[in-house]
Design a protein around this motif. Structure first.
Motif, PDB file in Angstrom:
ATOM      1  N   VAL A  83       0.744  -1.104  -0.122  1.00 24.48           N
ATOM      2  CA  VAL A  83       0.074  -0.003  -0.109  1.00 24.48           C
ATOM      3  C   VAL A  83       0.796   1.385   0.115  1.00 24.48           C
ATOM      4  CG1 VAL A  83      -2.089  -1.192   1.006  1.00 24.48           C
ATOM      5  CG2 VAL A  83      -0.212  -0.223   2.456  1.00 24.48           C
ATOM      6  N   GLY A  84       2.177   1.147   0.534  1.00 26.54           N
ATOM      7  CA  GLY A  84       2.966   2.469   0.562  1.00 26.54           C
ATOM      8  C   GLY A  84       2.482   3.261   1.570  1.00 26.54           C
ATOM      9  N   ARG A  85       2.284   2.608   2.862  1.00 20.85           N
ATOM     10  CA  ARG A  85       1.723   3.405   4.011  1.00 20.85           C
ATOM     11  C   ARG A  85       2.634   2.932   5.071  1.00 20.85           C
ATOM     12  NH1 ARG A  85      -0.268   5.873   0.794  1.00 20.85           N
ATOM     13  NH2 ARG A  85      -2.551   6.600   0.249  1.00 20.85           N
ATOM     14  N   ASP A  87       5.864  -8.213   3.421  1.00 19.55           N
ATOM     15  CA  ASP A  87       5.585  -6.648   3.344  1.00 19.55           C
ATOM     16  C   ASP A  87       6.330  -6.095   2.261  1.00 19.55           C
ATOM     17  OD1 ASP A  87       5.650  -4.158   3.999  1.00 19.55           O
ATOM     18  OD2 ASP A  87       6.502  -4.169   5.923  1.00 19.55           O
ATOM     19  N   VAL A  88       5.715  -5.774   1.195  1.00 15.90           N
ATOM     20  CA  VAL A  88       6.253  -5.302   0.006  1.00 15.90           C
ATOM     21  C   VAL A  88       6.494  -3.790   0.186  1.00 15.90           C
ATOM     22  CG1 VAL A  88       5.937  -4.861  -2.450  1.00 15.90           C
ATOM     23  CG2 VAL A  88       4.946  -6.814  -1.304  1.00 15.90           C
ATOM     24  N   GLY A  89       6.064  -3.062   1.096  1.00 13.47           N
ATOM     25  CA  GLY A  89       6.184  -1.760   1.130  1.00 13.47           C
ATOM     26  C   GLY A  89       7.649  -1.124   1.328  1.00 13.47           C
ATOM     27  N   ILE A  90       8.062  -0.264   0.922  1.00 15.45           N
ATOM     28  CA  ILE A  90       9.312   0.465   1.065  1.00 15.45           C
ATOM     29  C   ILE A  90       9.086   2.148   1.372  1.00 15.45           C
ATOM     30  CG2 ILE A  90      11.316   0.993   0.349  1.00 15.45           C
ATOM     31  CD1 ILE A  90      11.212  -1.226  -1.576  1.00 15.45           C
ATOM     32  N   ASN A  91       8.871   2.440   2.553  1.00 13.56           N
ATOM     33  CA  ASN A  91       8.639   3.944   2.962  1.00 13.56           C
ATOM     34  C   ASN A  91       9.838   4.518   3.720  1.00 13.56           C
ATOM     35  OD1 ASN A  91       5.668   3.454   2.214  1.00 13.56           O
ATOM     36  ND2 ASN A  91       5.830   1.855   3.948  1.00 13.56           N
TER      37      ASN A  91
HETATM   38  P1  NAD Z   1       0.410   2.046  -5.567  1.00 13.05           P
HETATM   39  O1  NAD Z   1       0.249   3.633  -4.727  1.00 13.05           O
HETATM   40  O2  NAD Z   1       0.249   1.904  -6.913  1.00 13.05           O
HETATM   41  O3  NAD Z   1      -0.827   1.299  -4.887  1.00 13.05           O
HETATM   42  C1  NAD Z   1      -1.197   1.336  -3.632  1.00 13.05           C
HETATM   43  C2  NAD Z   1      -2.284   0.615  -3.232  1.00 13.05           C
HETATM   44  O4  NAD Z   1      -2.752   0.761  -1.840  1.00 13.05           O
HETATM   45  C3  NAD Z   1      -3.624   1.134  -4.051  1.00 13.05           C
HETATM   46  O5  NAD Z   1      -4.316   0.044  -4.691  1.00 13.05           O
HETATM   47  C4  NAD Z   1      -4.481   1.739  -3.063  1.00 13.05           C
HETATM   48  O6  NAD Z   1      -5.997   1.639  -3.223  1.00 13.05           O
HETATM   49  C5  NAD Z   1      -4.039   0.991  -1.485  1.00 13.05           C
HETATM   50  N1  NAD Z   1      -4.125   1.800  -0.634  1.00 13.05           N
HETATM   51  C6  NAD Z   1      -3.560   3.049  -0.318  1.00 13.05           C
HETATM   52  N2  NAD Z   1      -3.856   3.413   0.779  1.00 13.05           N
HETATM   53  C7  NAD Z   1      -4.558   2.373   1.384  1.00 13.05           C
HETATM   54  C8  NAD Z   1      -5.107   2.307   2.814  1.00 13.05           C
HETATM   55  N3  NAD Z   1      -5.038   3.149   3.926  1.00 13.05           N
HETATM   56  N4  NAD Z   1      -5.779   1.034   3.019  1.00 13.05           N
HETATM   57  C9  NAD Z   1      -5.875   0.006   2.272  1.00 13.05           C
HETATM   58  N5  NAD Z   1      -5.254   0.061   0.833  1.00 13.05           N
HETATM   59  C10 NAD Z   1      -4.723   1.469   0.712  1.00 13.05           C
HETATM   60  O7  NAD Z   1       1.642   1.404  -4.837  1.00 13.05           O
HETATM   61  P2  NAD Z   1       2.502   0.235  -5.386  1.00 13.05           P
HETATM   62  O8  NAD Z   1       3.163   0.664  -6.679  1.00 13.05           O
HETATM   63  O9  NAD Z   1       1.683  -1.007  -5.441  1.00 13.05           O
HETATM   64  O10 NAD Z   1       3.711   0.074  -4.361  1.00 13.05           O
HETATM   65  C11 NAD Z   1       3.176  -0.268  -3.039  1.00 13.05           C
HETATM   66  C12 NAD Z   1       4.283  -0.217  -2.081  1.00 13.05           C
HETATM   67  O11 NAD Z   1       5.192  -1.158  -2.386  1.00 13.05           O
HETATM   68  C13 NAD Z   1       5.081   0.995  -2.018  1.00 13.05           C
HETATM   69  O12 NAD Z   1       5.638   1.223  -0.829  1.00 13.05           O
HETATM   70  C14 NAD Z   1       6.109   0.953  -3.073  1.00 13.05           C
HETATM   71  O13 NAD Z   1       7.403   1.390  -2.714  1.00 13.05           O
HETATM   72  C15 NAD Z   1       6.341  -0.783  -2.583  1.00 13.05           C
HETATM   73  N6  NAD Z   1       7.011  -1.337  -3.550  1.00 13.05           N
HETATM   74  C16 NAD Z   1       8.157  -2.115  -3.464  1.00 13.05           C
HETATM   75  C17 NAD Z   1       8.737  -2.866  -4.370  1.00 13.05           C
HETATM   76  C18 NAD Z   1      10.037  -3.703  -4.032  1.00 13.05           C
HETATM   77  O14 NAD Z   1      10.855  -3.885  -4.895  1.00 13.05           O
HETATM   78  N7  NAD Z   1      10.043  -4.234  -2.953  1.00 13.05           N
HETATM   79  C19 NAD Z   1       8.336  -2.918  -5.627  1.00 13.05           C
HETATM   80  C20 NAD Z   1       7.355  -2.050  -6.039  1.00 13.05           C
HETATM   81  C21 NAD Z   1       6.773  -1.168  -5.098  1.00 13.05           C
END
Ligand code: NAD
Length: 292
Positions: free
Chosen positions: A210-212, A229-233
């Protein structure tokens, strides 16, 4: 209870070693070498780091790396012409256009310009469609890496429920498709979902994208569940820190005491992404040249 930590660094290293051995075997037998072209538009610092690291790891597994840097104000037509040139270049098996692109460029148009057979990011609609209907193709790297980490914990997903937080085209949706193919029962949650904590508590597998920062708390996790946990913040720097800490979308310390297995940030999904990019490049190379 403290969860098993899923070591993405070690799993990614093992994958790179397997790829390097296969590249060496192919070079000895066929005298051919896979090539990956990376296109960077502008000089976003995070993208610079990713591109540098991709190039180093490409060379380290014995592949050829081609880097193309274009200025931030490059016209879209010029970028499309470069993609077309790379599509035609026989030394290039994989093409990756680093995202995000500057606002004046239509990202979808660029993604669709890449030859689907060289689309090692797996973002082209042909590859996204093939994943959707269960045909072989190139699968987006971060989702593929997430699946490989899950497979290091679970041999079989039948009967398991997976909740995917996030519905982006590059992470959430393809992760959901992959887990569905593995027979998990999949729910995709997003920013409009009601009672996210309650939904998460039903899940044997939680994938957070989600990126939060630290959105997912320990009490959202079902005891024994697997958490990816995919997120990087990056948090704002605390007093005395030059740079803020990197955290995921999961409150790691809290979740660790409830989950059965969990990925750390950094050192979880992140390292898998580039390793899967190399895996996809090798797959594209083999498919293009009919090599096994
Ligand atoms: P994005 O912003 O395109 O999508 C985020 C999704 O999260 C959306 O579908 C949105 O509806 C949902 N969301 C947002 N806030 C929310 C909330 N409060 N509750 C529930 N759902 C919520 O992001 P993305 O490109 O899919 O990336 C997500 C995260 O993964 C980011 O932190 C990004 O940096 C990280 N990421 C990491 C890698 C890696 O190599 N590890 C690769 C890609 C993305």
């Amino acid at each position: 209870m403290s969860a098993r930590i899923i070591d993405g660094k070690a799993i990614a290293q093992h994958l790179r070693e397997t790829i390097a051995a296969d590249v060496a075997r192919i070079a000895a037998r066929h005298g051919a070498q896979p090539g990956l072209a990376v296109v960077l538009v502008g000089n976003d610092p995070a993208s610079e780091v990713y591109v540098g690291s991709k190039a180093r790891q490409t060379v380290a597994v014995g592949m050829r790396s081609f880097e193309h840097r274009l200025p931030a104000d490059v016209p879209e037509t010029e970028l499309l012409a470069l993609v077309e040139q790379l599509n035609r270049d026989d030394a290039v098996d994989g093409i990756l256009v680093q995202l995000p692109l500057p606002a004046h460029i239509d990202t979808n148009r660029v993604i669709e310009a890449v030859d689907p057979g060289k689309d090692v990011d797996g973002f082209h609609p042909v590859n996204a469609g093939r994943l959707m209907i269960g045909l072989p193709g190139l699968v987006a790297c971060t989702p593929l890496g997430s699946l490989l980490l899950l497979q290091s914990v679970h041999a079989d997903f039948s009967g398991l429920s997976a909740v995917i937080l996030g519905r982006s085209n590059i992470v959430g949706k393809p992760v959901a498709q992959l887990l569905l193919q593995q027979n998990a029962t999949v729910t995709i949650a997003h920013s409009r979902t009601r009672d996210l904590p309650g939904l998460c508590r039903t899940a044997d597998i939680v994938v957070a994208a989600v990126g939060r920062p630290e959105l997912v708390r320990g009490d959202w996790i079902k005891p024994g569940a697997t958490v990816i946990d995919v997120g990087i913040n990056r948090l704002p720097p605390a007093a005395g820190e030059a740079k803020g800490r990197l955290v995921g979308d999961v409150a790691f310390e809290e979740a660790k005491s409830v989950a059965g297995a969990i990925t750390p940030v950094p050192g979880g999904v992140g390292p898998m992404t580039i390793a899967c990019l190399l895996r996809n490049t090798l797959q594209a190379f083999k498919a293009r040249r009919g090599i096994d």
